[in-house]
Write a protein that holds these residues in place. Structure first.
Motif, PDB file in Angstrom:
ATOM      1  N   ASN A   1       1.001  -1.023  -0.008  1.00  0.00           N
ATOM      2  CA  ASN A   1       0.159   0.036  -0.166  1.00  0.00           C
ATOM      3  C   ASN A   1       0.839   1.148   0.066  1.00  0.00           C
ATOM      4  O   ASN A   1       1.997   1.378   0.249  1.00  0.00           O
ATOM      5  CB  ASN A   1      -1.160  -0.090   1.145  1.00  0.00           C
ATOM      6  N   LYS A   2       0.325   2.225  -0.389  1.00  0.00           N
ATOM      7  CA  LYS A   2       1.314   3.554  -0.632  1.00  0.00           C
ATOM      8  C   LYS A   2       1.921   4.053   0.773  1.00  0.00           C
ATOM      9  O   LYS A   2       2.897   4.567   0.718  1.00  0.00           O
ATOM     10  CB  LYS A   2       0.448   4.909  -1.445  1.00  0.00           C
ATOM     11  N   TYR A   3       1.092   4.008   1.750  1.00  0.00           N
ATOM     12  CA  TYR A   3       1.717   4.506   3.055  1.00  0.00           C
ATOM     13  C   TYR A   3       2.973   3.771   3.593  1.00  0.00           C
ATOM     14  O   TYR A   3       3.878   4.254   3.988  1.00  0.00           O
ATOM     15  CB  TYR A   3       0.520   4.447   4.083  1.00  0.00           C
ATOM     16  N   LEU A   4       2.720   2.181   3.434  1.00  0.00           N
ATOM     17  CA  LEU A   4       3.837   1.388   3.708  1.00  0.00           C
ATOM     18  C   LEU A   4       5.122   1.681   2.939  1.00  0.00           C
ATOM     19  O   LEU A   4       6.023   1.869   3.296  1.00  0.00           O
ATOM     20  CB  LEU A   4       3.395  -0.065   3.628  1.00  0.00           C
ATOM     21  N   ASN A   5       4.640   1.659   1.506  1.00  0.00           N
ATOM     22  CA  ASN A   5       5.651   2.016   0.629  1.00  0.00           C
ATOM     23  C   ASN A   5       6.243   3.264   1.093  1.00  0.00           C
ATOM     24  O   ASN A   5       7.673   3.439   0.874  1.00  0.00           O
ATOM     25  CB  ASN A   5       5.150   2.165  -0.856  1.00  0.00           C
TER      26      ASN A   5
ATOM     27  N   PRO B   1      15.597   3.495   1.272  1.00  0.00           N
ATOM     28  CA  PRO B   1      15.210   3.998  -0.210  1.00  0.00           C
ATOM     29  C   PRO B   1      15.497   2.928  -1.327  1.00  0.00           C
ATOM     30  O   PRO B   1      14.664   2.976  -2.242  1.00  0.00           O
ATOM     31  CB  PRO B   1      16.028   5.322  -0.444  1.00  0.00           C
ATOM     32  N   ASN B   2      16.488   2.119  -0.954  1.00  0.00           N
ATOM     33  CA  ASN B   2      16.553   1.008  -2.239  1.00  0.00           C
ATOM     34  C   ASN B   2      15.992  -0.195  -1.928  1.00  0.00           C
ATOM     35  O   ASN B   2      16.031  -1.191  -2.670  1.00  0.00           O
ATOM     36  CB  ASN B   2      18.387   0.765  -2.153  1.00  0.00           C
ATOM     37  N   PHE B   3      15.126  -0.493  -0.913  1.00  0.00           N
ATOM     38  CA  PHE B   3      14.586  -1.784  -0.785  1.00  0.00           C
ATOM     39  C   PHE B   3      13.447  -1.994  -1.888  1.00  0.00           C
ATOM     40  O   PHE B   3      13.578  -3.078  -2.161  1.00  0.00           O
ATOM     41  CB  PHE B   3      13.783  -1.651   0.699  1.00  0.00           C
ATOM     42  N   LEU B   4      12.751  -1.027  -2.127  1.00  0.00           N
ATOM     43  CA  LEU B   4      11.810  -1.279  -3.274  1.00  0.00           C
ATOM     44  C   LEU B   4      12.380  -1.105  -4.592  1.00  0.00           C
ATOM     45  O   LEU B   4      11.498  -1.139  -5.450  1.00  0.00           O
ATOM     46  CB  LEU B   4      10.636  -0.243  -2.869  1.00  0.00           C
ATOM     47  N   ARG B   5      13.571  -1.278  -4.807  1.00  0.00           N
ATOM     48  CA  ARG B   5      13.968  -1.311  -5.894  1.00  0.00           C
ATOM     49  C   ARG B   5      14.952  -2.561  -6.440  1.00  0.00           C
ATOM     50  O   ARG B   5      15.618  -2.683  -7.275  1.00  0.00           O
ATOM     51  CB  ARG B   5      15.229  -0.226  -6.137  1.00  0.00           C
ATOM     52  N   GLN B   6      14.447  -3.582  -5.515  1.00  0.00           N
ATOM     53  CA  GLN B   6      14.932  -5.098  -5.581  1.00  0.00           C
ATOM     54  C   GLN B   6      13.961  -5.781  -5.915  1.00  0.00           C
ATOM     55  O   GLN B   6      13.860  -6.991  -5.114  1.00  0.00           O
ATOM     56  CB  GLN B   6      15.867  -5.444  -4.497  1.00  0.00           C
ATOM     57  N   PRO B   7      13.128  -5.933  -7.053  1.00  0.00           N
ATOM     58  CA  PRO B   7      13.173  -5.105  -8.055  1.00  0.00           C
ATOM     59  C   PRO B   7      12.474  -3.780  -7.976  1.00  0.00           C
ATOM     60  O   PRO B   7      12.607  -2.884  -8.746  1.00  0.00           O
ATOM     61  CB  PRO B   7      13.106  -5.770  -9.262  1.00  0.00           C
ATOM     62  N   ASP B   8      11.180  -3.937  -7.418  1.00  0.00           N
ATOM     63  CA  ASP B   8      10.390  -2.890  -7.224  1.00  0.00           C
ATOM     64  C   ASP B   8       9.201  -3.243  -6.087  1.00  0.00           C
ATOM     65  O   ASP B   8       9.213  -3.963  -5.594  1.00  0.00           O
ATOM     66  CB  ASP B   8       9.393  -2.924  -8.698  1.00  0.00           C
ATOM     67  N   SER B   9       8.107  -2.405  -5.856  1.00  0.00           N
ATOM     68  CA  SER B   9       7.201  -2.376  -4.825  1.00  0.00           C
ATOM     69  C   SER B   9       6.602  -3.500  -4.899  1.00  0.00           C
ATOM     70  O   SER B   9       5.790  -4.153  -4.158  1.00  0.00           O
ATOM     71  CB  SER B   9       6.445  -1.166  -4.800  1.00  0.00           C
ATOM     72  N   LYS B  10       6.255  -4.206  -6.287  1.00  0.00           N
ATOM     73  CA  LYS B  10       5.433  -5.440  -6.303  1.00  0.00           C
ATOM     74  C   LYS B  10       6.120  -6.756  -6.232  1.00  0.00           C
ATOM     75  O   LYS B  10       5.923  -7.646  -6.815  1.00  0.00           O
ATOM     76  CB  LYS B  10       4.817  -5.149  -7.877  1.00  0.00           C
TER      77      LYS B  10
ATOM     78  N   SER C   1       7.464  -7.216 -19.055  1.00  0.00           N
ATOM     79  CA  SER C   1       7.922  -6.084 -17.915  1.00  0.00           C
ATOM     80  C   SER C   1       8.046  -4.953 -18.359  1.00  0.00           C
ATOM     81  O   SER C   1       8.537  -4.728 -19.342  1.00  0.00           O
ATOM     82  CB  SER C   1       9.372  -6.665 -16.977  1.00  0.00           C
ATOM     83  N   PHE C   2       7.629  -3.913 -17.698  1.00  0.00           N
ATOM     84  CA  PHE C   2       7.549  -3.666 -16.209  1.00  0.00           C
ATOM     85  C   PHE C   2       6.212  -3.739 -15.708  1.00  0.00           C
ATOM     86  O   PHE C   2       5.181  -3.860 -16.683  1.00  0.00           O
ATOM     87  CB  PHE C   2       7.981  -2.154 -16.086  1.00  0.00           C
ATOM     88  N   PRO C   3       6.109  -3.985 -14.355  1.00  0.00           N
ATOM     89  CA  PRO C   3       7.131  -4.028 -13.352  1.00  0.00           C
ATOM     90  C   PRO C   3       7.970  -5.302 -13.342  1.00  0.00           C
ATOM     91  O   PRO C   3       7.606  -6.329 -14.052  1.00  0.00           O
ATOM     92  CB  PRO C   3       6.220  -4.169 -12.032  1.00  0.00           C
ATOM     93  N   MET C   4       9.111  -5.100 -13.154  1.00  0.00           N
ATOM     94  CA  MET C   4       9.987  -6.183 -13.352  1.00  0.00           C
ATOM     95  C   MET C   4       9.831  -7.488 -12.614  1.00  0.00           C
ATOM     96  O   MET C   4      10.542  -8.363 -12.751  1.00  0.00           O
ATOM     97  CB  MET C   4      11.670  -5.651 -12.712  1.00  0.00           C
TER      98      MET C   4
END
Length: 407
Positions: free
Chosen positions: A73-77, A85-94, A119-122
């Motif tokens: 959810n957007k609040y948790l993200n 900041p890099n956690f949700l780039r491995q690979p993405d928030s999904k 993809s995307f999302p990756m």
């Protein structure tokens, strides 16, 4: 008979640019083959992929559809990005889409012959790779934008190294990698010369059934239309400054002119419409896909706004929105980098392009357009040219032949 396993988080009736491209490829893949096609996608709605009921017909034709939950959810993200900041780039928030691997294996009724992922999302690629390992079948990996090395998303060195190794493993495993532009193909062939023959161009496409049949006619107002997302540096700021400049110099020129924006905008770009309080500018927000097409076809001029980049080599992106614009048969005014894919496709053929900060050039182009409208110069606004190499029917037939050729 082949069993195709189609893996994509972005799938109709969800609505975002990648969902729309997936929808068009899927619709014509069903029509062009007698294969059994099973789908693995995310449950609807997904964050920032709202459901558009009018896209439901695009999803018809799947033999089996498995929907996996995505826990976000957007609040948790927001909180996660604040902490790491890099956690949700491995690979993405999904990333939790990948957790559904065992559910797919348990529920899929028929073993696939080929896996096709988009993809995307990756995270779609991550799950597809696990399914390839399980079933040991050929894999066609479609990558709508560059991933590691993308000029838009700068990664810390350690994360870039980690994801770069993951990217190399995916490309090694894939039978083919489909990319949306020749510039992206050249980028990856230079990055991975050992895989150069795997990289193929399968562009974003238009749906031939959406081609406008409405004759062009001059109306009481000259209408400029932008449809699409506006996020971060992909911004209407310079366009709004150009309109404001005309307003300050000769407001009467804008008396019968309107600029309509429709799409999903982030907070900072949505705020610009309040920062430039111009009566001729409207922000309609996100529209359904059919309503966006109607708005495009009501336009006299369609506007493109690309993300500004540092060099022509970086400008490899092909906005899917251009395809919708082509079939509307209207003049295009594009704000893009010189030498970009958009520039190469549009300039001198479908309209004209200007660099983002060329406020004077953009303003002059708008004034020239106003003059052409007053003179009722139909040839200036209307174009019958449509490049069929960007049609869904043409490219899906290429995809069918590619899959048939896999041994």
């Amino acid at each position: 008979m082949k069993n195709i396993l189609f893996v994509s988080i972005a799938f109709p009736p969800k609505n975002d640019p990648e969902c729309l491209q997936t929808a068009k490829y899927f619709k014509y893949l069903v029509a062009a083959s007698d294969w059994n096609i099973d789908v693995v996608t995310s449950k609807s709605p997904a964050l920032f992929m709202p459901v558009d009921p009018q896209l439901e017909p695009y999803a018809k034709g799947a033999r089996q559809q498995i929907e996996l939950p995505i826990y976000e959810n957007k609040y948790l993200n927001y909180l996660i990005r604040k902490i790491n900041p890099n956690f949700l780039r491995q690979p993405d928030s999904k990333y939790t889409f990948n957790w559904g691997y065992k559910k797919v294996v348990a529920q899929l009724k028929e073993r696939p012959t080929v896996i096709y992922s988009r993809s995307f999302p990756m995270s779609s690629t991550y799950l597809a790779a696990r399914l390839v390992d399980h079933y040991q079948v050929p894999w066609i990996l479609h990558l709508s934008d560059p991933w590691v090395g993308s000029p838009i998303h700068q990664l810390p060195a350690a994360l870039k190294t980690k994801l770069g190794e993951q990217e190399r493993q995916f490309f090694s495993k894939a039978t083919y990698i489909c990319l949306t532009s020749k510039k992206t193909q050249a980028f990856y062939q230079g990055r991975y010369p050992q895989f150069k023959d795997k990289f193929l161009v399968f562009p974003n496409v238009f749906d031939p059934s959406d081609i406008t049949t409405t004759p062009f006619a001059f109306k009481d107002q000259l209408r400029f239309v932008y449809t699409g997302g506006l996020v971060e540096e992909r911004s209407p700021r310079y366009l709004l400054e150009a309109i404001q400049k005309i307003h300050q110099k000769a407001a009467y020129l804008l008396e019968n002119v309107e600029f309509i924006f429709a799409g999903q905008f982030d907070r900072q770009n949505a705020a610009l419409f309040d920062a430039y309080p111009l009566d001729c500018v409207q922000n309609k927000g996100l529209l359904s896909y059919p309503d966006a097409l109607k708005l495009q076809q009501s336009a006299d001029v369609l506007m493109v706004i690309d993300t500004p980049l540092k060099s022509p080599e970086d400008a490899m992106f092909f906005p899917s929105k251009l395809l919708d614009y082509f079939i509307a048969k209207r003049r295009i005014l594009a704000m893009t980098d010189k030498g970009s894919t958009s520039f190469e496709v549009v300039e001198g053929k479908y309209g004209h392009c200007f660099e983002h900060q060329d406020i004077d050039g953009i303003a002059q182009a708008i004034e020239t357009t106003i003059q052409a409208w007053k003179c009722k110069d139909k040839a200036y606004f209307f174009s019958e040219k449509i490049d069929e190499t960007f049609s869904a029917t043409f490219n899906v037939q290429r995809l069918v032949e590619l899959i048939e050729g896999i041994k």
